[in-house]
Design a protein around this motif. Structure first.
Motif, PDB file in Angstrom:
ATOM      1  N   LYS A   1      40.081  38.011  42.424  1.00  0.00           N
ATOM      2  CA  LYS A   1      38.873  38.169  41.624  1.00  0.00           C
ATOM      3  C   LYS A   1      38.141  39.457  42.009  1.00  0.00           C
ATOM      4  CE  LYS A   1      39.363  34.097  39.682  1.00  0.00           C
ATOM      5  NZ  LYS A   1      39.690  33.939  38.252  1.00  0.00           N
ATOM      6  N   ASP A   2      37.471  40.032  41.011  1.00  0.00           N
ATOM      7  CA  ASP A   2      36.582  41.183  41.203  1.00  0.00           C
ATOM      8  C   ASP A   2      37.261  42.398  41.816  1.00  0.00           C
ATOM      9  OD1 ASP A   2      34.547  39.818  40.039  1.00  0.00           O
ATOM     10  OD2 ASP A   2      33.383  39.481  41.861  1.00  0.00           O
TER      11      ASP A   2
ATOM     12  N   ASP B   1      45.665  35.626  38.748  1.00  0.00           N
ATOM     13  CA  ASP B   1      44.303  35.154  38.496  1.00  0.00           C
ATOM     14  C   ASP B   1      43.544  34.766  39.763  1.00  0.00           C
ATOM     15  OD1 ASP B   1      44.423  35.602  35.808  1.00  0.00           O
ATOM     16  OD2 ASP B   1      45.134  33.587  35.320  1.00  0.00           O
ATOM     17  N   LYS B   2      44.226  34.581  40.864  1.00  0.00           N
ATOM     18  CA  LYS B   2      43.507  34.199  42.086  1.00  0.00           C
ATOM     19  C   LYS B   2      42.774  35.385  42.716  1.00  0.00           C
ATOM     20  CE  LYS B   2      47.192  34.739  45.559  1.00  0.00           C
ATOM     21  NZ  LYS B   2      47.979  34.046  46.592  1.00  0.00           N
TER      22      LYS B   2
ATOM     23  N   LYS C   1      31.662  33.205  49.530  1.00  0.00           N
ATOM     24  CA  LYS C   1      33.037  33.236  49.985  1.00  0.00           C
ATOM     25  C   LYS C   1      33.418  31.849  50.470  1.00  0.00           C
ATOM     26  CE  LYS C   1      34.282  35.061  53.958  1.00  0.00           C
ATOM     27  NZ  LYS C   1      34.555  36.067  55.016  1.00  0.00           N
ATOM     28  N   PRO C   2      34.580  31.368  50.058  1.00  0.00           N
ATOM     29  CA  PRO C   2      34.975  30.018  50.468  1.00  0.00           C
ATOM     30  C   PRO C   2      34.959  29.860  51.984  1.00  0.00           C
ATOM     31  CG  PRO C   2      36.474  30.891  48.804  1.00  0.00           C
ATOM     32  CD  PRO C   2      35.573  32.010  49.209  1.00  0.00           C
TER      33      PRO C   2
ATOM     34  N   THR D   1      28.114  33.832  44.166  1.00  0.00           N
ATOM     35  CA  THR D   1      29.334  33.108  44.499  1.00  0.00           C
ATOM     36  C   THR D   1      29.657  33.318  45.966  1.00  0.00           C
ATOM     37  OG1 THR D   1      30.169  33.477  42.270  1.00  0.00           O
ATOM     38  CG2 THR D   1      31.757  32.790  43.933  1.00  0.00           C
TER      39      THR D   1
ATOM     40  N   LYS E   1      33.798  40.794  50.655  1.00  0.00           N
ATOM     41  CA  LYS E   1      34.235  39.421  50.926  1.00  0.00           C
ATOM     42  C   LYS E   1      35.571  39.338  51.655  1.00  0.00           C
ATOM     43  CE  LYS E   1      31.685  37.579  46.995  1.00  0.00           C
ATOM     44  NZ  LYS E   1      31.770  36.854  45.706  1.00  0.00           N
TER      45      LYS E   1
ATOM     46  N   TYR F   1      38.004  39.470  46.097  1.00  0.00           N
ATOM     47  CA  TYR F   1      38.199  38.292  46.943  1.00  0.00           C
ATOM     48  C   TYR F   1      39.297  37.439  46.346  1.00  0.00           C
ATOM     49  CZ  TYR F   1      35.412  35.526  43.592  1.00  0.00           C
ATOM     50  OH  TYR F   1      34.931  34.881  42.463  1.00  0.00           O
ATOM     51  N   ILE F   2      39.766  36.483  47.121  1.00  0.00           N
ATOM     52  CA  ILE F   2      40.851  35.618  46.686  1.00  0.00           C
ATOM     53  C   ILE F   2      40.313  34.207  46.524  1.00  0.00           C
ATOM     54  CG2 ILE F   2      43.108  34.677  47.265  1.00  0.00           C
ATOM     55  CD1 ILE F   2      43.589  37.233  48.892  1.00  0.00           C
ATOM     56  N   GLU F   3      40.450  33.700  45.328  1.00  0.00           N
ATOM     57  CA  GLU F   3      39.978  32.350  45.024  1.00  0.00           C
ATOM     58  C   GLU F   3      41.013  31.330  45.482  1.00  0.00           C
ATOM     59  OE1 GLU F   3      37.550  30.972  41.272  1.00  0.00           O
ATOM     60  OE2 GLU F   3      39.695  31.002  40.813  1.00  0.00           O
ATOM     61  N   LYS F   4      40.597  30.420  46.308  1.00  0.00           N
ATOM     62  CA  LYS F   4      41.519  29.407  46.837  1.00  0.00           C
ATOM     63  C   LYS F   4      41.703  28.259  45.854  1.00  0.00           C
ATOM     64  CE  LYS F   4      42.044  31.628  50.724  1.00  0.00           C
ATOM     65  NZ  LYS F   4      43.328  32.259  51.072  1.00  0.00           N
TER      66      LYS F   4
END
Length: 543
Positions: free
Chosen positions: A524-525, A521-522, A39-40, A37, A249, A540-543
């Protein structure tokens, strides 16, 4: 509290006999490859907004005893072993390891790509230096006893032996050799604890205050500390020299110090913080109840025990019967149901039931017996009236409510009036460590998953023996357990020791540990260590 405490997951205990071998590095667990996955892609740095409830007491891995400091240390330092995203133990600065069949000798191979934040290589000599320095009584390490498993460690610490006889040796830059005083199957787990971390010798020897300011800290972990505004905030950024940077990340971590947990929760709800509750801050009982009703409450089941501790060097708690009276009069289930609301079990022993010594406990509440014991204890001390004593706790709504409930219960059941007082964590911790208290609250979380971790702190005066307990029979039982290779006999020795501890009652267990939080939930890990504490490396932070 203390600690935080780093360790292994229940999936790899009791002694991790499935890993390692006598002469070859078979079954060595390596760090996982970088996640697929990505990083954005963004022009903005990925920043995690976090909070802690008090000032870290130190960034010195050899001296820290509190969980806040250890969480910050685990951002900037790394030991021989750590955990993966699932909390399973893996090699970290160690590339591989071997041990002898009797678990008295371990050899770790240090990875050649490990660097300090100033670019210097991390070597086996850095580990040897740190361990021997932490064993030096002049260092005053509260966790020095965690190093007594090493041959000659306790003798050097107590002044009976020499530093050069301590059984940790750097055979060369990348080979670290341990000779242990007795079979220690769980020794690999110990190496993930902060007291075993490497230290940068030149930094320490050039500046005694190196661990108090961001600009002077030289670490080897996934992040570096950029700023430390004392009692206000800390900032960290991804380390460019870290060996496993591909798995890091987050670009930055911003940490604010917020003593009031309700303020921190409001900031989380407003989106100013990225985590709500443990291990960032504590949730108040009111907040736990509301989140539980909404079906969002999560509880981290980390082995640990909260207890009322007694300063056994200060009257009237020098008297065993008075300590027992205060313990037997506590309605533990009522405290769990009405204040904690997390479903954790009440505690009738010091060692968590998950460690298997005595699930049934060693005592039960008995108000009539408590009244009798109080009268007998006061007579033995020549008291006609119970003296004024003060119950001490650190800031936090849960501990405040516990203090008030206990105050009322002791008035009702024993007819005694007590005062209560509080202080910020750093002051509270220093006072308790220095014996400046009558009695109060204490939480111990496991450093490694073995009953000895909860028992040996009371074997000798000093270190984490904040109750000043001193009992020769107890000490002799634990000393025998170190050399007992039959697991059932070893367990019996520790059972007998805990039985003495619960008879003498220098502490009154209240409940086992359960840490409440609500998940955003944003994020992660993010890893909550299996034994408690924060691990930011993979987050990390899911955008």
């Amino acid at each position: 509290m203390n600690k935080w405490l780093l360790g292994i997951s229940t999936a790899v205990l009791f002694f991790s006999l499935s890993v390692g071998c006598s002469s070859k590095p078979a079954d060595n667990l390596q760090s996982p490859p970088a996640e697929t996955t990505a990083k954005p892609t963004t022009s903005e740095p990925m920043v995690l907004q976090w909070s802690i409830t008090g000032e870290p007491s130190t960034m010195d891995a050899g001296i820290a005893t509190d969980s806040t400091s250890m969480d910050m240390i685990n951002l900037t330092f790394e030991g021989l072993t750590s955990v993966d995203r699932q909390g399973q133990m893996i090699n970290a600065i160690a590339e591989s390891y071997t041990h002898t069949p009797d678990f008295t000798h371990f050899t770790f191979t240090i990875r050649k790509d490990a660097k300090w934040s100033n670019g210097d290589p991390v070597t086996a000599h850095d580990f040897e230096y740190a361990i021997k320095r932490n064993l030096d009584p002049k260092t005053a390490s509260g966790y020095a006893y965690q190093l007594f498993y090493i041959k000659g460690g306790e003798d050097f610490y107590s002044g009976k032996g020499k530093q050069e006889d301590v059984g940790v040796k750097a055979k060369d830059d990348y080979t670290l050799d341990f000779t242990l005083r007795s079979p220690t199957p769980f020794f690999r787990e110990l190496t993930s604890f902060t007291t075993y971390y490497p230290l940068h010798k030149k930094t320490i020897e050039s500046n005694p205050q190196w661990a108090a300011e961001a600009k002077t800290i030289v670490g080897n972990g996934p992040f570096v500390m950029d700023t430390w505004e004392h009692k206000s905030k800390l900032t960290f950024s991804k380390s460019p020299t870290y060996w496993d940077t591909a798995n890091v990340k987050l670009d930055q971590i911003h940490i604010v110090i917020i003593e009031d947990n309700n303020t921190a929760l409001s900031m989380f709800e407003n989106g100013d913080l990225d985590w709500g509750g443990y291990p960032s801050f504590g949730l108040s009982p009111d907040a736990v109840g509301q989140i539980k009703e909404e079906g969002k409450l999560l509880v981290a089941d980390n082995p640990g025990t909260k207890a009322v501790i007694f300063n056994t060097e200060k009257p009237p708690f020098t008297n065993k019967k008075i300590r027992q009276a205060f313990s037997y009069s506590i309605n533990r289930q009522q405290l769990v149901d009405n204040i904690l609301q997390t479903g954790v079990p009440p505690a009738y022993g010091w060692v968590p039931v998950s460690m298997g010594l005595n699930p049934d406990g060693y005592f039960k509440e008995d108000v009539a017996k408590a009244k009798q014991l109080l009268a007998e204890g006061m007579k033995e001390l020549g008291l006609t009236q119970f003296p004024k004593v003060t119950y001490y706790y650190d800031t936090g709504e849960t501990d405040k409510k516990l203090a008030q409930a206990l105050q009322g219960e002791w008035k009702k059941t024993l007819g005694v009036d007590i005062d209560i007082r509080t202080a910020e964590w750093k002051v509270f911790n220093e006072d308790v460590q220095n014996g400046k208290y009558d009695f109060g609250i204490w939480l111990w979380g496991a450093d490694f998953n073995d009953p000895i971790n909860f028992l040996e702190m009371y074997k000798d005066l000093g270190g984490n023996n904040v109750v000043r307990f001193d009992n020769k029979e107890y000490r002799d039982l634990l000393n025998k357990s170190y050399y007992e290779t039959d697991e059932q006999k070893r367990k019996q020795l520790m059972f007998d020791a805990e039985k003495i501890l619960m008879e003498e009652m220098p502490l009154a267990p209240l409940h086992f540990r359960g840490n409440a939080y609500v998940k955003n939930d944003k994020v992660k890990d993010f890893v909550i260590f299996p034994l408690g504490g924060s691990y930011f490396k993979y987050a990390y932070i899911e955008k």
